[in-house]
Write a protein that holds these residues in place. Structure first.
Motif, mmCIF file in Angstrom:
data_model
loop_
_atom_site.group_PDB
_atom_site.id
_atom_site.type_symbol
_atom_site.label_atom_id
_atom_site.label_comp_id
_atom_site.label_asym_id
_atom_site.label_seq_id
_atom_site.Cartn_x
_atom_site.Cartn_y
_atom_site.Cartn_z
ATOM 1 N N THR A 1 -8.180 -4.821 -3.882
ATOM 2 C CA THR A 1 -9.532 -4.288 -3.885
ATOM 3 C C THR A 1 -10.038 -4.259 -5.326
ATOM 4 O OG1 THR A 1 -8.820 -1.991 -4.197
ATOM 5 C CG2 THR A 1 -8.927 -2.817 -1.930
ATOM 6 N N PRO A 2 -11.354 -4.160 -5.529
ATOM 7 C CA PRO A 2 -11.862 -4.055 -6.900
ATOM 8 C C PRO A 2 -11.232 -2.901 -7.678
ATOM 9 C CG PRO A 2 -13.663 -4.527 -5.399
ATOM 10 C CD PRO A 2 -12.454 -4.291 -4.545
ATOM 11 N N GLU B 1 -8.220 -1.666 -7.243
ATOM 12 C CA GLU B 1 -6.846 -2.028 -7.555
ATOM 13 C C GLU B 1 -6.791 -3.059 -8.685
ATOM 14 O OE1 GLU B 1 -4.685 -1.299 -3.208
ATOM 15 O OE2 GLU B 1 -5.618 -3.231 -3.672
ATOM 16 N N SER C 1 0.827 -1.207 0.000
ATOM 17 C CA SER C 1 0.000 0.000 0.000
ATOM 18 C C SER C 1 0.859 1.255 0.000
ATOM 19 C CB SER C 1 -0.931 -0.003 1.221
ATOM 20 O OG SER C 1 -1.834 -1.085 1.157
#
Length: 522
Positions: free
Chosen positions: A389-390, A392, A352
């Motif tokens: 995540t969606p 990403e 991240s």
């Protein structure tokens, strides 16, 4: 072996990548005994044929490919090629590289993870670059000046002439001697044992470039550098950098100084070649607009990004990575520092943080450098960690499309890896097949293709791709094993692809010939 400190013969090491494909210019070659610079030639390597030199280089390269410090980093390879190919194109256009040398030698770069500042040439047209050299240079023309110098050692056949004086030695002895000289210089006893074991210890001192050879490589290299569109002041600024390093320390961090010792004469000669109206060398250097390949050279900002990548790749200390991460997170950090911080975060497993830094960097670099930052972001999104995540996942898919469409090797390989992660193996295979047809010596592309074909259940093709990756690195024993494994697959798998099976049989026979030739040289 080659990752350790250099202190031996100058004709050693080196990149990565596919052989050069630039076309030869139609310029007539100068008369025998002269160089295109109008200076007397030091000779043509008589006593050792081009074919013999290439075979010796191939033998040494085979061992280097197996070394843990050999590095095929597609991003750095693409960058080095953007510097190397214009130089090679200029050398050909000037007539420095004769047609036979152009066709018969490898002209291949090899990268070492070694953080010490070094670059060197091996027999057969292989050249090496340590990560430490890329990390310490500040401009593309500084890096280009070193590569132009080493290229000129090859084109003027300095290496062949030195080796020809040792004609009493078998090729395997010479190969062992050169590899021994690249061995663990942090342990002198180990290195000396390696050289003595080759029965060539007496010849080691004779494999250092003479002063005349160094001067000729400087003069020819300067013409190659400027002919490729790079600022000639890069030669002088690199000399100044090396000279200052030599004055400040002799701790082995700059082994290039040992194999290519600087003299006041060499430095003065390079300064004298600069135009009278050239700005002081300590000032900012300008990048030439045109290269010998007819392309724009890399920018200073791109070099800063790639130098930062080299520094992080060469370092194995988590503490050092955290230092880069902290300094690169500052609001006043330069693009190079920001890139180092993002890449260091990736190596620390902090995905991240790495992605946030890369996204911040993208808004700070020139438009022409954004693809390099996008490749970094794609690497980050491909790294292991918590599920993406969606948003990403969507970002990764978008960056993959851009990478595949970009045409670069790094983009192709990163895009193929993403396609495999998205269960789109067929799409990855199609792009990779097109690439390896044009670049059959690309071992990493063959390996990635093998993964894609295996994911589609194309076992025969996958095993053949594994074999081709070994051929690319001249591991003929391993390649033969893989070809035989392909022929030993269950009949149902072999019968499903008769054309591929015929290719496997033909390639197996070719590799058997190559293996016999290699063994006959021992």
């Amino acid at each position: 072996m080659w990752r350790r400190r250099w202190a031996g013969p100058a004709c050693a090491l080196a990149l990565l990548s596919a052989p050069a494909t630039l076309s030869l210019a139609q310029n007539p070659l100068p008369p025998a005994g002269t160089s295109v610079t109008g200076l007397p030639s030091l000779g043509d390597g008589a006593g050792m044929t081009v074919a013999e030199e290439r075979r010796l280089g191939d033998r040494i390269a085979r061992d280097i490919y197996r070394d843990p410090d050999y590095l095929d980093d597609p991003v750095l390879v693409d960058y080095l090629q953007s510097v190397w190919q214009p130089l090679l194109g200029a050398a050909r256009a000037r007539g420095d590289v004769a047609p036979e040398l152009s066709e018969r030698l490898a002209w291949e770069l090899m990268i070492s993870r070694d953080k010490r500042v070094n670059a060197f040439a091996l027999p057969g047209g292989y050249l090496g670059v340590n990560l430490g050299l890329l990390a310490v240079t500040e401009r593309p023309e500084e890096l280009a000046s070193v590569l132009a110098h080493e290229l000129s050692h090859v084109s003027q056949r300095h290496i062949a002439r030195m080796i020809a004086t040792q004609d009493r030695l078998a090729p395997w002895m010479l190969g062992a001697m050169i590899l021994g000289a690249l061995a663990a210089r942090s342990n002198v006893d180990v290195a000396n044992a390696a050289i003595a074991g080759s029965q060539a210890v007496a010849a080691q001192s004779q494999l250092n470039f003479s002063r005349d050879m160094e001067r000729e490589a400087d003069r020819v290299g300067f013409g190659v550098l400027t002919g490729a569109g790079f600022d000639g002041r890069g030669f002088v600024s690199m000399f100044d950098k090396l000279q200052q390093a030599g004055r400040l320390n002799d701790d082995g961090s700059f082994p290039y100084l040992r194999s290519h010792p600087l003299t006041g004469e060499r430095i003065a000669d390079m300064r004298a070649r600069l135009p009278l109206d050239a700005a002081p060398v300590h000032g900012p250097l300008r990048q030439g607009a045109a290269s010998g390949a007819g392309q724009l050279g890399p920018s200073a900002q791109m070099h800063a990004l790639m130098a930062a990548r080299a520094r992080v790749l060469a370092e194995n200390s988590a503490e050092r990575w955290r230092d880069w991460q902290q300094s690169g997170a500052s609001a006043t950090a330069s693009p190079g520092e920001r890139y180092a911080a993002a890449y260091a975060s990736l190596r620390l497993g902090q995905r991240s943080q790495a992605l946030a830094l890369a996204q911040r960097l993208r808004g700070e670099v020139e438009l022409s450098q954004r693809s390099a930052v996008d490749h970094l972001a794609l690497e980050i999104l491909l790294s292991p960690g918590a599920p993406l995540t969606p948003a990403e996942l969507a970002q990764r898919a978008q960056l993959s499309e851009q990478a595949l469409a970009g045409g670069s090797r790094a983009g192709l390989l990163l895009g193929a890896q993403t396609a495999l992660a998205h269960n789109e193996a067929q799409r990855a295979s199609a792009r990779l097949l097109d690439w390896v047809v044009q670049h059959p010596r690309d071992a990493l592309a063959w390996q990635t293709l093998a993964r894609a074909q295996q994911a589609q259940g194309q076992t025969l093709r996958a095993v053949r791709a594994e074999a081709e990756s070994r051929v690319a690195q001249r591991d003929y024993v391993g390649a033969l094993d893989r070809f035989k494994a392909a022929q030993a697959l269950p009949a149902a798998l072999r019968a499903a692809d008769p054309i591929e099976l015929a290719i496997v049989d033909s390639r197996r026979r070719e590799v058997e010939v190559l293996l016999r030739e290699a063994e006959s040289e021992k």
